[in-house]
Design a protein around this motif. Structure first.
Motif, PDB file in Angstrom:
ATOM      1  N   UNK A 219       0.839  -1.188   0.000  1.00 41.13           N
ATOM      2  CA  UNK A 219       0.000   0.000   0.000  1.00 41.13           C
ATOM      3  C   UNK A 219       0.874   1.237   0.000  1.00 41.13           C
ATOM      4  N   UNK A 220       0.266   2.388  -0.005  1.00 38.37           N
ATOM      5  CA  UNK A 220       0.972   3.646  -0.204  1.00 38.37           C
ATOM      6  C   UNK A 220       1.905   3.972   0.948  1.00 38.37           C
ATOM      7  N   UNK A 221       3.147   4.241   0.621  1.00 37.70           N
ATOM      8  CA  UNK A 221       4.160   4.641   1.611  1.00 37.70           C
ATOM      9  C   UNK A 221       4.985   5.774   1.018  1.00 37.70           C
ATOM     10  N   UNK A 270       5.685  10.582  -2.286  1.00 43.03           N
ATOM     11  CA  UNK A 270       4.436  10.323  -1.589  1.00 43.03           C
ATOM     12  C   UNK A 270       3.967   8.880  -1.732  1.00 43.03           C
ATOM     13  N   UNK A 271       4.435   8.190  -2.766  1.00 40.57           N
ATOM     14  CA  UNK A 271       4.020   6.818  -3.006  1.00 40.57           C
ATOM     15  C   UNK A 271       5.193   6.044  -3.596  1.00 40.57           C
ATOM     16  N   UNK A 283      -0.319  -2.906  -7.026  1.00 39.31           N
ATOM     17  CA  UNK A 283       0.593  -2.775  -5.892  1.00 39.31           C
ATOM     18  C   UNK A 283       1.542  -3.974  -5.828  1.00 39.31           C
ATOM     19  N   UNK A 284       2.413  -4.069  -6.847  1.00 37.46           N
ATOM     20  CA  UNK A 284       3.393  -5.146  -6.855  1.00 37.46           C
ATOM     21  C   UNK A 284       4.444  -4.905  -5.773  1.00 37.46           C
ATOM     22  N   UNK A 324      12.923   8.976   7.228  1.00 36.61           N
ATOM     23  CA  UNK A 324      11.816   8.182   7.755  1.00 36.61           C
ATOM     24  C   UNK A 324      10.782   7.911   6.679  1.00 36.61           C
ATOM     25  N   UNK A 325       9.950   6.884   6.919  1.00 33.42           N
ATOM     26  CA  UNK A 325       8.852   6.576   6.013  1.00 33.42           C
ATOM     27  C   UNK A 325       7.536   6.865   6.718  1.00 33.42           C
ATOM     28  N   UNK A 326       6.449   6.959   5.942  1.00 35.26           N
ATOM     29  CA  UNK A 326       5.149   7.277   6.524  1.00 35.26           C
ATOM     30  C   UNK A 326       4.057   6.627   5.682  1.00 35.26           C
ATOM     31  N   UNK A 327       2.963   6.252   6.343  1.00 37.29           N
ATOM     32  CA  UNK A 327       1.790   5.704   5.668  1.00 37.29           C
ATOM     33  C   UNK A 327       0.545   6.285   6.334  1.00 37.29           C
ATOM     34  N   UNK A 328      -0.592   6.234   5.662  1.00 33.65           N
ATOM     35  CA  UNK A 328      -1.813   6.737   6.285  1.00 33.65           C
ATOM     36  C   UNK A 328      -2.148   5.945   7.547  1.00 33.65           C
TER      37      UNK A 328
END
Length: 430
Positions: A219-221, A270-271, A283-284, A324-328
């Protein structure tokens, strides 16, 4: 060992046991061999070479306004500790060691090593271990001349811009904090280094090349770089080359992100799926499994962050780089965090620097347990998809672990410091 000179004004010299107390000067035309070296304040050790290559209780402690000056090489298996005042100096023409990695630490001490054409590789490796690394004669450390310190050290006048480059570090993340998931540390993989542009012994510009290597998430990261302990008022400009903020909305603009926080926050993408492949509909998982129909390969994406300073600075290194990374936010894990927009995963040493939009780590430590979700390792071979970095409850117990000594190191950073050099055969992607 032949001691040619050895005198002191307020302390004493015990060369046999490696003690040079406050206010002492020691010089030997030969090789100085010792297991443990302790130097007081305002001291000088001059020698042809320094041999601390024996095993045992090996360390060097160098006091304030003190320095070591080796005419040739230092042979070492040791840790070097400075005074904490950034005015302890070691000058060597080269370094000889079987290991130059995280087993060693060089705190609050500056190392001058070689010139512009020699010992380049050693300086790159030393950069990850030292507070400051420079070409001989180019550091900003001042050691006053005197009876106890000889000629001391006065910084050179500099000249044309010099460039010092670090080693490459692999940043690996687990994205599903506070749940361990498969714990294979390949949800996001980035190779990172930095280049310091120096003039008159001061840093005028920093380049941080970032290579997005693998995406094992589904998923989106997004990812961003936060500049710790760098004054925003001293930043002249920030440029991100080949970033990807055109898809997704985890991060706002660079200006908006920085305005909300104590330190500058620089969004990279953003993704991650879109950044590495140009699409996000499918989303491979990219570059985490070879030859499997449900996964695919992609060329890494190269980005560069360039930071220019209003007033040149003395130091920039890994402890300034909170990548750093972030996700919803996923509902159910973050009660009381309704004002936050994202979950952030930082290196453990940067947990306290979550951004204004980032969820609170401390409130979830009971769920997380004694685990880490991000690591940075020199040139790391990251695990295959669904190969846990080590076996823990909740992961596939039939899977081969990637690094059997990881848990020992993660529980106690003084143990198994070479864990990342000992993967299980066939467990890593590269």
């Amino acid at each position: 060992m032949l001691v040619n000179k050895g005198y002191c004004s307020i302390g004493r010299i015990d060369a046999l046991n490696g003690n040079i107390e406050n206010g002492c000067y020691m010089e030997t035309p030969g090789d100085f061999s010792v297991t443990k070296l302790t130097m007081g304040n305002q001291t000088m050790l001059k020698c042809n070479s320094l041999n601390m290559n024996q095993w045992g209780n090996m360390s060097a402690i160098i006091g304030q306004n003190s320095m070591i000056d080796c005419a040739t090489k230092m042979k070492t298996h040791l840790a070097i500790q400075g005074s904490g005042f950034n005015n302890s100096l070691v000058r060597i023409r080269g370094i000889q060691t079987d290991y130059l990695d995280s087993r060693h630490y060089y705190n609050d001490v500056t190392i001058e090593c070689g010139d512009a054409t020699t010992e380049i590789d050693a300086r790159k490796q030393l950069t990850q271990l030292c507070k400051s690394v420079a070409i001989i004669g180019e550091s900003s450390v001042i050691v006053p001349a005197g009876n106890c310190t000889g000629n001391g050290n006065s910084p050179g006048t500099g000249g044309d811009t010099d460039v010092e480059s670090s080693a490459t570090y692999t940043y690996c993340y687990e994205d599903y904090y506070p749940i361990p998931g498969d714990y294979d540390f390949n949800d996001i993989v980035m190779d990172v280094s930095y280049n310091l542009f120096k003039q008159n012994n001061k840093i005028i510009k920093v380049e941080v090349p970032v290579k997005l290597v693998a995406v094992g998430a589904t998923y989106s990261i997004g990812a961003a770089l936060q500049l710790i302990n760098i004054l925003k008022s001293n930043i002249k400009s920030i440029t991100v080359t080949n970033g990807d903020l055109n898809f997704g909305n985890i991060f706002a603009t660079q200006v908006t992100e920085s305005d909300k926080n104590s330190f500058a926050v620089i969004p990279l993408y953003n993704d991650a799926h879109h950044a590495i492949s140009g699409q996000a509909a499918n989303r491979y998982m990219y570059n985490t499994v070879k030859g499997h129909e449900n996964y695919t390969d992609a060329s890494p994406r190269d980005m560069t962050v360039t930071i220019e300073f209003v007033t040149p600075i003395d130091y920039f290194g890994l402890d300034n780089m909170d990548l750093f990374i972030a996700r919803p936010i996923i509902n159910g894990y973050y009660e009381g965090q309704q004002d936050k927009t994202r979950v952030e995963v930082h290196l453990r040493e940067f947990w306290g620097y979550r951004t204004a939009n980032g969820a609170n780590f401390e409130n979830n430590e009971a769920i997380a347990g004694n685990r880490t979700w991000a690591i940075a390792v020199p040139n790391f071979k990251y695990p295959y998809e669904r190969v846990p970095i080590f076996k823990i409850a909740g992961t596939d117990t039939n899977a081969n672990s990637g690094y059997p000594y990881f848990q020992q190191w993660a529980s106690d950073r003084n143990q198994a410091k070479d864990w990342y050099l000992r993967p299980n055969p066939g467990s890593t992607y590269r």
